[in-house]
Motif scaffolding. Structure first.
Motif, PDB file in Angstrom:
ATOM      1  N   PRO A 152       0.082   1.250  -7.896  1.00 27.87           N
ATOM      2  CA  PRO A 152      -0.914   0.231  -8.230  1.00 27.87           C
ATOM      3  C   PRO A 152      -1.288  -0.587  -7.000  1.00 27.87           C
ATOM      4  N   GLY A 153      -1.812   0.082  -6.016  1.00 27.69           N
ATOM      5  CA  GLY A 153      -2.175  -0.539  -4.749  1.00 27.69           C
ATOM      6  C   GLY A 153      -2.678   0.544  -3.815  1.00 27.69           C
ATOM      7  N   LYS A 154      -2.232   0.481  -2.556  1.00 23.81           N
ATOM      8  CA  LYS A 154      -2.719   1.413  -1.544  1.00 23.81           C
ATOM      9  C   LYS A 154      -1.581   2.257  -0.996  1.00 23.81           C
ATOM     10  N   VAL A 155      -1.868   3.538  -0.760  1.00 24.56           N
ATOM     11  CA  VAL A 155      -0.920   4.443  -0.100  1.00 24.56           C
ATOM     12  C   VAL A 155      -1.379   4.575   1.347  1.00 24.56           C
ATOM     13  N   LEU A 156      -0.455   4.286   2.273  1.00 21.54           N
ATOM     14  CA  LEU A 156      -0.745   4.348   3.691  1.00 21.54           C
ATOM     15  C   LEU A 156      -0.107   5.584   4.306  1.00 21.54           C
TER      16      LEU A 156
ATOM     17  N   ARG B  75      -0.819  -6.598  -5.058  1.00 20.63           N
ATOM     18  CA  ARG B  75      -0.839  -5.138  -5.119  1.00 20.63           C
ATOM     19  C   ARG B  75       0.019  -4.552  -4.017  1.00 20.63           C
ATOM     20  N   SER B  76       0.623  -3.425  -4.305  1.00 20.25           N
ATOM     21  CA  SER B  76       1.556  -2.787  -3.389  1.00 20.25           C
ATOM     22  C   SER B  76       0.839  -2.044  -2.272  1.00 20.25           C
ATOM     23  N   GLU B  77       1.492  -1.983  -1.127  1.00 21.58           N
ATOM     24  CA  GLU B  77       1.096  -1.088  -0.043  1.00 21.58           C
ATOM     25  C   GLU B  77       2.326  -0.261   0.259  1.00 21.58           C
ATOM     26  N   VAL B  78       2.223   1.043   0.034  1.00 23.38           N
ATOM     27  CA  VAL B  78       3.375   1.931   0.162  1.00 23.38           C
ATOM     28  C   VAL B  78       3.078   2.983   1.219  1.00 23.38           C
ATOM     29  N   ASN B  79       4.011   3.150   2.165  1.00 22.60           N
ATOM     30  CA  ASN B  79       3.877   4.178   3.187  1.00 22.60           C
ATOM     31  C   ASN B  79       4.409   5.506   2.667  1.00 22.60           C
ATOM     32  N   LEU B  80       3.903   6.608   3.233  1.00 20.16           N
ATOM     33  CA  LEU B  80       4.383   7.934   2.834  1.00 20.16           C
ATOM     34  C   LEU B  80       5.871   8.101   3.100  1.00 20.16           C
TER      35      LEU B  80
ATOM     36  N   THR C 134       2.152  14.666  -6.706  1.00 22.76           N
ATOM     37  CA  THR C 134       0.855  14.377  -7.290  1.00 22.76           C
ATOM     38  C   THR C 134       0.743  12.862  -7.302  1.00 22.76           C
ATOM     39  N   VAL C 135      -0.261  12.338  -6.606  1.00 21.01           N
ATOM     40  CA  VAL C 135      -0.378  10.901  -6.391  1.00 21.01           C
ATOM     41  C   VAL C 135      -1.691  10.386  -6.961  1.00 21.01           C
ATOM     42  N   CYS C 136      -1.592   9.286  -7.687  1.00 17.15           N
ATOM     43  CA  CYS C 136      -2.757   8.542  -8.139  1.00 17.15           C
ATOM     44  C   CYS C 136      -2.567   7.126  -7.605  1.00 17.15           C
ATOM     45  N   ALA C 137      -3.571   6.612  -6.898  1.00 20.94           N
ATOM     46  CA  ALA C 137      -3.464   5.270  -6.323  1.00 20.94           C
ATOM     47  C   ALA C 137      -4.797   4.556  -6.439  1.00 20.94           C
TER      48      ALA C 137
ATOM     49  N   GLU D 227      -7.085   7.789   4.525  1.00 19.62           N
ATOM     50  CA  GLU D 227      -7.487   9.157   4.838  1.00 19.62           C
ATOM     51  C   GLU D 227      -6.309   9.982   5.354  1.00 19.62           C
ATOM     52  N   SER D 228      -5.490   9.374   6.225  1.00 17.53           N
ATOM     53  CA  SER D 228      -4.346  10.101   6.789  1.00 17.53           C
ATOM     54  C   SER D 228      -3.306  10.410   5.716  1.00 17.53           C
ATOM     55  N   ALA D 229      -3.116   9.503   4.763  1.00 10.80           N
ATOM     56  CA  ALA D 229      -2.165   9.747   3.681  1.00 10.80           C
ATOM     57  C   ALA D 229      -2.641  10.895   2.796  1.00 10.80           C
ATOM     58  N   ALA D 230      -3.926  10.904   2.464  1.00  8.03           N
ATOM     59  CA  ALA D 230      -4.481  11.977   1.632  1.00  8.03           C
ATOM     60  C   ALA D 230      -4.336  13.329   2.326  1.00  8.03           C
TER      61      ALA D 230
END
Length: 116
Positions: free
Chosen positions: A61-65, A40-45, A75-78, A83-86
C-alpha cells in the motif's frame, strides 16, 4: 471525498471488493490507502527479498523502489512502482499486476499478503 482521483477510485474499488466478497484484507488495504500519503509505505526490493518466499502474491500500500536485488519471483501489486523495480521483478520471472486484476484472481484475498 478525496482530492486525488486515483486514490478515490482505488478506495472505492477496495470498498466494493470488501463488501462483495466479505474479505477483510480489502477493507484493511482500503484503510491504509485512504489515510495520509505520508503514512504510505516505501519498500525496497531488497526488503521484499528478505520477507517473502518464491511465487508469493503481495500487495504494497505505497511504493516499491528498485534498491536491492530480488532472488525469487513474486507477483506484486502496488499503489506505485519504480521503473527499475518493475524491470527487476520482470527479470526474475515475476509479475506486476493491477489492483483490479488481483481482486479478480483472488476475490476472497486468500493467498495475498500485505507488505508495508
Amino acid at each position: 471525498m478525496f482530492a486525488n482521483t486515483l486514490v478515490d477510485n482505488t478506495v472505492w474499488t477496495l470498498r466494493k471488493a470488501a463488501k462483495k466478497n466479505k474479505a477483510p484484507i480489502w477493507k484493511d488495504l482500503e484503510s491504509r490507502v485512504s489515510g495520509p500519503r505520508s503514512n504510505r509505505s516505501e519498500v525496497n526490493l531488497g526488503k521484499l527479498a528478505q520477507v517473502t518466499k518464491a511465487s508469493e502474491v503481495i500487495v504494497v500500500p505505497g511504493k516499491v523502489l528498485g534498491t536491492g536485488n530480488l532472488g525469487h519471483k513474486l507477483t506484486v501489486c502496488a499503489f506505485s512502482i519504480s521503473e527499475s523495480a518493475a524491470k527487476k521483478i520482470g527479470d526474475m520471472g515475476g509479475k506486476v499486476v493491477s489492483l483490479d486484476d488481483l481482486i479478480k484472481k483472488y476475490p476472497d484475498g486468500k493467498g495475498v499478503r500485505i507488505i508495508g
